[in-house]
Design an enzyme around this catalytic site. Structure first.
Site, short mmCIF file in Angstrom:
data_model
loop_
_atom_site.label_atom_id
_atom_site.label_comp_id
_atom_site.label_asym_id
_atom_site.label_seq_id
_atom_site.Cartn_x
_atom_site.Cartn_y
_atom_site.Cartn_z
N ILE A 155 0.90 -1.16 0.00
CA ILE A 155 0.00 0.00 0.00
C ILE A 155 0.94 1.21 0.00
CG2 ILE A 155 -1.79 1.31 1.21
CD1 ILE A 155 -2.75 -1.26 2.47
N PRO A 156 1.03 1.89 -1.14
CA PRO A 156 2.18 2.79 -1.36
C PRO A 156 2.05 4.14 -0.68
CG PRO A 156 0.75 2.77 -3.28
CD PRO A 156 0.13 1.82 -2.30
N CYS A 157 2.13 4.17 0.62
CA CYS A 157 2.02 5.43 1.35
C CYS A 157 3.23 6.33 1.08
CB CYS A 157 1.83 5.18 2.84
SG CYS A 157 3.14 4.22 3.58
N HIS A 158 4.28 5.75 0.48
CA HIS A 158 5.44 6.60 0.12
C HIS A 158 5.09 7.54 -1.03
CE1 HIS A 158 5.66 2.93 -2.39
NE2 HIS A 158 6.13 3.73 -3.33
N ARG A 159 3.94 7.33 -1.69
CA ARG A 159 3.56 8.20 -2.81
C ARG A 159 2.79 9.44 -2.36
NH1 ARG A 159 1.66 3.01 -6.40
NH2 ARG A 159 3.73 2.08 -6.57
#
Lengths: 220, 160
Positions: free
Chosen positions: A180-184
């Site tokens: 779940i790409p919370c780095h985006r």
């Protein structure tokens, strides 16, 4: 410990201990038997959670899954033992080690880290994620590879337009980072903002995805 | 243990107890059946695990299960009417040299069930009397007695 001290009995005790047929190889055999047990428990669905650890460019990751899907991904700073203890408390103590069960996750992460995969196709278990977190992380999961959104944009999609701080907290509590790409999610001006796994990792992931130009200089 | 104690993840429990259970089973049912009993023991433990109280004596609990699996194995063996003096803990297998003291372990195998378990739990699994009692389901005093009776019998039948 015992009041018995006469010679013959003592020697029987020593003899029982000495000839213990197990001692020499026991640990190796017991470890192998336990590994078979754990794999079998995972394969037959007797365990509620299976986990393994894998090496990555971002350090040794722990991944854990239930019958519903991937439930947890943890960076090494979170001690593996405490990650498992929290899973035991929050989901179930029936946790076993199984590399086999997590093999699809391992393979997809490897492909992702080597630039051969742009989206993950593993089922996710959202049970560690609360209702608000669900809205925030669903919005986050929809950000495509290479793209970014700001905290306030994610808050808007999640239906909490004034809650970018709450949104930041929900992102920080993401139990399945990377996948779940919370780095985006970045600050509105393009500053990195925060990352539970550390800003170096966030930068690394964004550079991998081409959302951030590879930069020599560490941020200001 | 505090009131807030929670059960450790099963894997931790397995890792902490696998040696004791393996040694116990190796000595009480022999190499051939040890792995089956080991698997059955921990599968049973896994099924019951979430219902366990967090402050339980986990080692004694899992050895109780192992003890019962060993009894089942002995009963099944008796039903198959295998001749006496079968090789037990020292049974040869691929890559495993026979134990050096077959006479002793054959004698251990011939002890009454409770004495056999007490002896094995004490000297193979290294359990204190309190845990032996919990594992075989008797008082600590009775466990102590079984252990001493078992040792006495061994001294009688096994040449020094």
């Amino acid at each position: 410990m015992s009041s018995v001290s006469d010679g013959s009995r003592e020697s029987m005790r020593q003899r029982l201990r000495r000839v213990d047929p197990a001692r020499r190889q026991a640990s190796v055999e017991a470890a192998a038997a336990a590994a078979r047990l754990a794999e079998r428990a995972a394969a037959e669905g007797l365990a509620d959670i299976a986990y393994t650890q894998l090496d990555s460019p971002l350090g040794r990751l722990m991944v854990a899954g239930t019958s519903s899907g991937l439930v947890r991904l943890a960076f090494p700073e979170e001690q593996p033992d405490s990650v498992l203890e929290r899973l035991a408390t929050r989901i179930s103590p029936r946790i076993v080690h199984s590399a086999t069960r997590l093999e699809p996750v391992r393979r997809q992460l490897e492909e992702y880290f080597t630039g051969r995969r742009r989206r993950f196709e593993v089922p996710l278990d959202w049970s560690l994620i609360g209702p608000f977190g669900w809205r925030v992380l669903s919005a986050t999961a929809a950000i495509p590879y290479g793209g970014v959104l700001s905290y306030s944009e994610v808050a808007g999609v999640a239906g909490s337009p004034r809650g970018s701080r709450a949104t930041g907290n929900a992102l920080g509590a993401n139990p399945i980072p990377i996948v779940i790409p919370c780095h985006r999610v970045l600050r509105s001006g393009g500053a990195l903002g925060g990352y539970a796994g550390g800003l170096e990792r966030k930068r690394w992931l964004l550079e991998l995805e081409g959302a951030l130009a590879p930069s020599q200089q560490r941020r200001a | 243990m505090g009131v807030s104690a929670t059960l450790p993840p099963f894997q931790g429990f397995l890792d902490a107890n696998r040696d004791a259970v393996w040694r116990f089973l190796l000595a009480s049912v022999g190499r051939e059946e040890a792995d089956d009993c080991f698997q059955e023991t921990f599968i049973a433990a896994l099924r019951a695990y979430p219902r366990l109280r967090a402050d339980s004596n986990l080692r004694a609990w899992v050895l109780t299960i192992a003890h019962n699996k060993a009894l089942d194995a002995h009963r099944a063996r008796a039903r198959r009417a295998v001749p006496v003096s079968e090789p037990d803990a020292g049974a040869e297998g691929p890559g495993h040299p026979p134990a050096r003291d077959d006479v002793l372990w054959t004698a251990v195998n011939g002890l009454p069930a409770r004495q056999r378990s007490a002896v094995v739990l004490r000297f193979v699994a290294d359990l204190p009397h309190r845990d032996i009692a919990a594992a075989i389901g008797c008082s600590e005093e009775a466990a102590r007695r079984s252990l001493h009776e078992g040792l006495a019998k061994l001294r009688k039948v096994v040449p020094a």
